[in-house]
Motif scaffolding. Sequence first.
Motif, PDB file in Angstrom:
ATOM      1  N   VAL B  74      76.950   1.843  -3.020  1.00  0.00           N
ATOM      2  CA  VAL B  74      77.754   0.797  -2.402  1.00  0.00           C
ATOM      3  C   VAL B  74      76.958  -0.495  -2.281  1.00  0.00           C
ATOM      4  CG1 VAL B  74      79.010   0.128  -0.331  1.00  0.00           C
ATOM      5  CG2 VAL B  74      79.166   2.459  -1.194  1.00  0.00           C
ATOM      6  N   LEU B  75      75.703  -0.378  -1.919  1.00  0.00           N
ATOM      7  CA  LEU B  75      74.890  -1.584  -1.781  1.00  0.00           C
ATOM      8  C   LEU B  75      74.798  -2.330  -3.111  1.00  0.00           C
ATOM      9  CD1 LEU B  75      73.130  -3.526  -0.262  1.00  0.00           C
ATOM     10  CD2 LEU B  75      71.187  -1.992  -0.560  1.00  0.00           C
ATOM     11  N   SER B  76      74.517  -1.599  -4.167  1.00  0.00           N
ATOM     12  CA  SER B  76      74.369  -2.290  -5.450  1.00  0.00           C
ATOM     13  C   SER B  76      75.714  -2.824  -5.938  1.00  0.00           C
ATOM     14  CB  SER B  76      73.737  -1.371  -6.481  1.00  0.00           C
ATOM     15  OG  SER B  76      74.685  -0.551  -7.097  1.00  0.00           O
ATOM     16  N   GLU B  77      76.773  -2.125  -5.624  1.00  0.00           N
ATOM     17  CA  GLU B  77      78.114  -2.625  -5.964  1.00  0.00           C
ATOM     18  C   GLU B  77      78.400  -3.943  -5.269  1.00  0.00           C
ATOM     19  OE1 GLU B  77      80.679   1.507  -6.700  1.00  0.00           O
ATOM     20  OE2 GLU B  77      80.942   0.317  -4.885  1.00  0.00           O
ATOM     21  N   ARG B  78      78.176  -3.931  -3.961  1.00  0.00           N
ATOM     22  CA  ARG B  78      78.465  -5.127  -3.175  1.00  0.00           C
ATOM     23  C   ARG B  78      77.596  -6.303  -3.614  1.00  0.00           C
ATOM     24  NH1 ARG B  78      81.798  -1.982  -2.180  1.00  0.00           N
ATOM     25  NH2 ARG B  78      82.878  -1.635  -0.210  1.00  0.00           N
ATOM     26  N   LEU B  79      76.342  -6.011  -3.872  1.00  0.00           N
ATOM     27  CA  LEU B  79      75.435  -7.081  -4.286  1.00  0.00           C
ATOM     28  C   LEU B  79      75.915  -7.705  -5.591  1.00  0.00           C
ATOM     29  CD1 LEU B  79      71.956  -5.551  -3.398  1.00  0.00           C
ATOM     30  CD2 LEU B  79      73.007  -7.578  -2.394  1.00  0.00           C
ATOM     31  N   LYS B  80      76.387  -6.848  -6.482  1.00  0.00           N
ATOM     32  CA  LYS B  80      76.866  -7.358  -7.760  1.00  0.00           C
ATOM     33  C   LYS B  80      78.106  -8.231  -7.562  1.00  0.00           C
ATOM     34  CE  LYS B  80      75.863  -4.302 -10.831  1.00  0.00           C
ATOM     35  NZ  LYS B  80      76.036  -3.051 -11.608  1.00  0.00           N
ATOM     36  N   MET B  81      78.992  -7.783  -6.729  1.00  0.00           N
ATOM     37  CA  MET B  81      80.196  -8.574  -6.450  1.00  0.00           C
ATOM     38  C   MET B  81      79.841  -9.910  -5.819  1.00  0.00           C
ATOM     39  SD  MET B  81      82.913  -5.856  -4.906  1.00  0.00           S
ATOM     40  CE  MET B  81      83.243  -4.266  -5.674  1.00  0.00           C
ATOM     41  N   LEU B  82      78.991  -9.844  -4.803  1.00  0.00           N
ATOM     42  CA  LEU B  82      78.619 -11.069  -4.099  1.00  0.00           C
ATOM     43  C   LEU B  82      77.909 -12.033  -5.042  1.00  0.00           C
ATOM     44  CD1 LEU B  82      77.447  -9.504  -0.711  1.00  0.00           C
ATOM     45  CD2 LEU B  82      79.413 -11.001  -1.049  1.00  0.00           C
TER      46      LEU B  82
END
Lengths: 139, 139
Positions: B74-82
């Motif tokens: 989830v962290l890497s997903e969110r970071l990519k989105m942001l």
Amino acid sequence: METVTDNQKLKVAKKLKKMFGHIDLKTETYCPIRDVMALASDKWSILIMLYLGYFPVLRFNKLKKYVYGISNKVLSERLKMLESDGYLTRTMYPEVPIRVEYQLTNFGHSYLRKLLELTEWATSHGDTVIKNRKKFKTA
Amino acid sequence: METVTDNQKLKVAKKLKKMFGHIDLKTETYCPIRDVMALASDKWSILIMLYLGYFPVLRFNKLKKYVYGISNKVLSERLKMLESDGYLTRTMYPEVPIRVEYQLTNFGHSYLRKLLELTEWATSHGDTVIKNRKKFKTA
DNA sequence: CGGCATCCGAGTAGATACTG
DNA sequence: CAGTATCTACTCGGATGCCG
């Protein structure tokens, strides 16, 4: 794009320090951000709040029309949550057919004012976000 | 609780009218509120943004520690989105072991300032929400 | 260290039908 | 009219293992 000065960044950091100071997000204890924001930042709840700020009073089906795409189930769930947290009131008139009216409390209005600033930002910067995404995709 | 005057309510309604005017939430067309806010208002993204506002630059595992409870995925997903939406930059230093740093862009800071007002409201009114819930439950 | 790939389980949304 | 009930489908999050 509007510029952000280093001074403003510092101010933000200070505010955050103050916030983090007496919450301690690292522990499992109650965290207002995770709790309050969870509901308040929910996609459907946001729209409900906005429409109730626009129209002083709304009935279930009217609300359902405005909050395009929401299902009965989710709408009634969200309304119950928002009522429970004190953002809105539900008033039932036992007529036939029955009439139920929803409207924001003062607490809800207080929240809406803050929320509105964020959604205003979102509407005025939405195109930038889209542009950024495209650029990122092709990069 | 802070009071909300009728005049302030009117101002809010006016702002909403302006917002709704050129979005038309009823159609299926692009809606910045649903789109921008969806990510921006996500529980994890909020925490990520806040910590990146507090610490000017953070690495993956540091961030993971602060954003307590988040998983790698989830962290890497969110970071990519942001990153994709332009809120933060990802800088990779090809050392061994590899080092990656995340920090807010000016765009991200601009957003954070608005977000912060909301979370400040949340932290200062969290207890009211809890009280409201209890009252609602027993009623 | 900073992830990604994979799998799995839980929860949640959505559609539909029904009721006071 | 204003919901509830039920069921399905599916997304999303968490855990694990692996790799550059």
